[in-house]
Design a protein around this motif. Structure first.
Motif, PDB file in Angstrom:
ATOM      1  N   UNK A  44       0.825  -1.209   0.000  1.00 33.54           N
ATOM      2  CA  UNK A  44       0.000   0.000   0.000  1.00 33.54           C
ATOM      3  C   UNK A  44       0.861   1.261   0.000  1.00 33.54           C
ATOM      4  N   UNK A  45       1.995   1.222   0.711  1.00 33.17           N
ATOM      5  CA  UNK A  45       2.895   2.375   0.736  1.00 33.17           C
ATOM      6  C   UNK A  45       3.562   2.571  -0.622  1.00 33.17           C
ATOM      7  N   UNK A  46       3.914   1.466  -1.271  1.00 28.45           N
ATOM      8  CA  UNK A  46       4.504   1.559  -2.604  1.00 28.45           C
ATOM      9  C   UNK A  46       3.513   2.159  -3.598  1.00 28.45           C
ATOM     10  N   UNK A  47       2.261   1.702  -3.545  1.00 31.89           N
ATOM     11  CA  UNK A  47       1.241   2.246  -4.440  1.00 31.89           C
ATOM     12  C   UNK A  47       0.954   3.701  -4.120  1.00 31.89           C
ATOM     13  N   UNK A  48       1.092   4.074  -2.869  1.00 33.54           N
ATOM     14  CA  UNK A  48       0.901   5.470  -2.478  1.00 33.54           C
ATOM     15  C   UNK A  48       1.989   6.334  -3.107  1.00 33.54           C
ATOM     16  N   UNK A  49       3.232   5.876  -3.039  1.00 36.42           N
ATOM     17  CA  UNK A  49       4.334   6.597  -3.678  1.00 36.42           C
ATOM     18  C   UNK A  49       4.087   6.739  -5.177  1.00 36.42           C
ATOM     19  N   UNK A  50       3.697   5.647  -5.822  1.00 32.19           N
ATOM     20  CA  UNK A  50       3.439   5.679  -7.262  1.00 32.19           C
ATOM     21  C   UNK A  50       2.306   6.649  -7.586  1.00 32.19           C
ATOM     22  N   UNK A  51       1.266   6.651  -6.769  1.00 31.33           N
ATOM     23  CA  UNK A  51       0.128   7.538  -7.024  1.00 31.33           C
ATOM     24  C   UNK A  51       0.531   9.005  -6.907  1.00 31.33           C
ATOM     25  N   UNK A  52       1.364   9.330  -5.928  1.00 28.99           N
ATOM     26  CA  UNK A  52       1.809  10.717  -5.761  1.00 28.99           C
ATOM     27  C   UNK A  52       2.566  11.181  -7.001  1.00 28.99           C
TER      28      UNK A  52
ATOM     29  N   UNK B  76       0.886  13.592  -9.670  1.00 32.25           N
ATOM     30  CA  UNK B  76       1.491  14.904  -9.548  1.00 32.25           C
ATOM     31  C   UNK B  76       1.174  15.660  -8.275  1.00 32.25           C
ATOM     32  N   UNK B  77       0.710  14.965  -7.246  1.00 26.67           N
ATOM     33  CA  UNK B  77       0.419  15.650  -5.999  1.00 26.67           C
ATOM     34  C   UNK B  77      -0.257  14.753  -4.983  1.00 26.67           C
ATOM     35  N   UNK B  78      -0.288  15.208  -3.736  1.00 28.02           N
ATOM     36  CA  UNK B  78      -0.854  14.417  -2.645  1.00 28.02           C
ATOM     37  C   UNK B  78      -2.378  14.373  -2.710  1.00 28.02           C
TER      38      UNK B  78
ATOM     39  N   UNK C  23      -8.650   6.708  -2.698  1.00 26.60           N
ATOM     40  CA  UNK C  23      -9.838   6.759  -1.822  1.00 26.60           C
ATOM     41  C   UNK C  23      -9.453   6.751  -0.348  1.00 26.60           C
ATOM     42  N   UNK C  24      -8.415   7.543  -0.015  1.00 27.32           N
ATOM     43  CA  UNK C  24      -8.009   7.734   1.369  1.00 27.32           C
ATOM     44  C   UNK C  24      -7.820   9.234   1.587  1.00 27.32           C
ATOM     45  N   UNK C  25      -7.568   9.634   2.821  1.00 31.74           N
ATOM     46  CA  UNK C  25      -7.379  11.050   3.105  1.00 31.74           C
ATOM     47  C   UNK C  25      -5.973  11.492   2.701  1.00 31.74           C
ATOM     48  N   UNK C  26      -5.827  12.799   2.509  1.00 32.65           N
ATOM     49  CA  UNK C  26      -4.507  13.334   2.170  1.00 32.65           C
ATOM     50  C   UNK C  26      -3.527  13.108   3.313  1.00 32.65           C
TER      51      UNK C  26
END
Length: 325
Positions: free
Chosen positions: A7-15, A19-21, A29-32
């Motif tokens: 989940x942390x890896x996908x979070x990094x990829x999503x950012x 292009x942003x948090x 579908x989580x909070x900033x």
């Protein structure tokens, strides 16, 4: 080696991809705040900063490595989904939006031969994301780990990747028939090119300059250019009489046959060699993408080496040369 939280890896990829948090939070579908917490936890585990908080956000070298790892995990999951569907139809899930398989393809290939190549894979459920760029710059997306494969005009293999020649794409200089009749009735020449507007893709597009320089044996030219960042858009601009453009022969073949467009330099064409680069991994998804793209290229592009650059007209662009009929 540490095991990293998926989940942390996908979070990094999503950012990075979004292009942003804030947009990453919307996609996941989580909070900033949760996005920031996951990134901080991953940076603490890795022991270094992964993203430069600039405008736009940029991954650090370590962030690029972690992004590549995240995409490798996506590829493994996509392979698993494919194999599960083969063993038990309906067993594989639909795949989450954040698990897209990203590849970079130049705009001219997208507008001509590449999309039909991917049709069967998309219909089978492969979550493809196509990133478009100039054919000389798509490899940068692969180098940075943001895609797992790319179609490019660069023939040098990156470390950890494999390369397959696709073939040559021919480009011709065209204009709308009335425009040609009024502005250059004798065609494009070394004496009138500077008087004509050229429709380029963007400021990274060297096709227009390369064609004129090599067709007429000129060392360096300046052109009056308009910019339309779409291959089909360039074609429509030419059809509307905006100016001249150097476009793929595949894209304008029907318009030339009907007489709507005119080939302004029928003795010359720019030939660009294209290659498929991808990670050198054992993967059913990568193998399927490679087979689909090479198969389509075989039926649409000229064989590599079929066109030769005339003596004395060496190209400034790797993989390109103007030929004379």
């Amino acid at each position: 080696m540490s095991t990293f939280d998926p989940d942390a890896l996908e979070c990094l990829a999503a950012i990075i991809e979004e292009g942003g948090f804030e947009r990453a939070a919307q996609r996941l579908s989580i909070t900033q705040s949760a996005v920031s917490q996951r990134l901080r936890a991953l940076e603490a585990q890795v022991g270094t900063v992964l993203i430069v908080r600039s405008r736009p956000l940029k991954p650090t070298p370590a962030g690029q490595l972690m992004l590549k790892h995240a995409k490798m995990m996506r590829l493994l999951r996509a392979d698993l989904e494919t194999e599960l569907r083969e063993l038990a139809p309906g067993a594989g899930g639909a795949g989450r939006d954040e698990e897209r398989i990203s590849i970079a393809i130049n705009a001219d290939s997208i507008a001509t031969w590449a999309m039909p190549a991917l049709d069967a894979l998309v219909r089978q459920g492969l979550p493809v994301e196509i990133i478009t760029d100039n054919e000389e710059f798509t490899q940068e997306w692969l180098r940075e780990g943001q895609v797992l494969g790319c179609v490019t005009s660069l023939g040098q293999t990156l470390r950890g990747c494999r390369m397959v020649p696709l073939g040559c794409m021919d480009y011709v200089a065209v204009a709308q028939a009335d425009f040609a009749r009024n502005r250059c009735p004798k065609g494009l020449s070394a004496h009138n090119f500077h008087q004509l507007p050229f429709v380029a893709f963007n400021r990274k597009d060297y096709q227009q300059h390369g064609f004129v320089e090599q067709a007429f044996g000129l060392p360096r030219v300046g052109l009056k250019q308009l910019y339309v960042p779409s291959s089909v858009g360039q074609l429509r601009a030419v059809q509307a009489g905006w100016g001249v453009s150097v476009l793929p022969e595949l894209l304008v073949r029907d318009q030339l046959a009907s007489g709507e467009l005119v080939n302004l330099a029928p003795r010359h064409r720019l030939s660009v060699t294209l290659y498929w680069h991808c990670w050198n991994l054992s993967s059913g998804v990568l193998d399927a993408l490679t087979a689909a793209l090479t198969g389509a290229a075989k039926h649409n592009l000229l064989p590599t080496g079929a066109q030769k650059t005339p003596p004395g007209r060496g190209s400034k662009r790797r993989g390109a040369g103007v030929t004379s009929a």
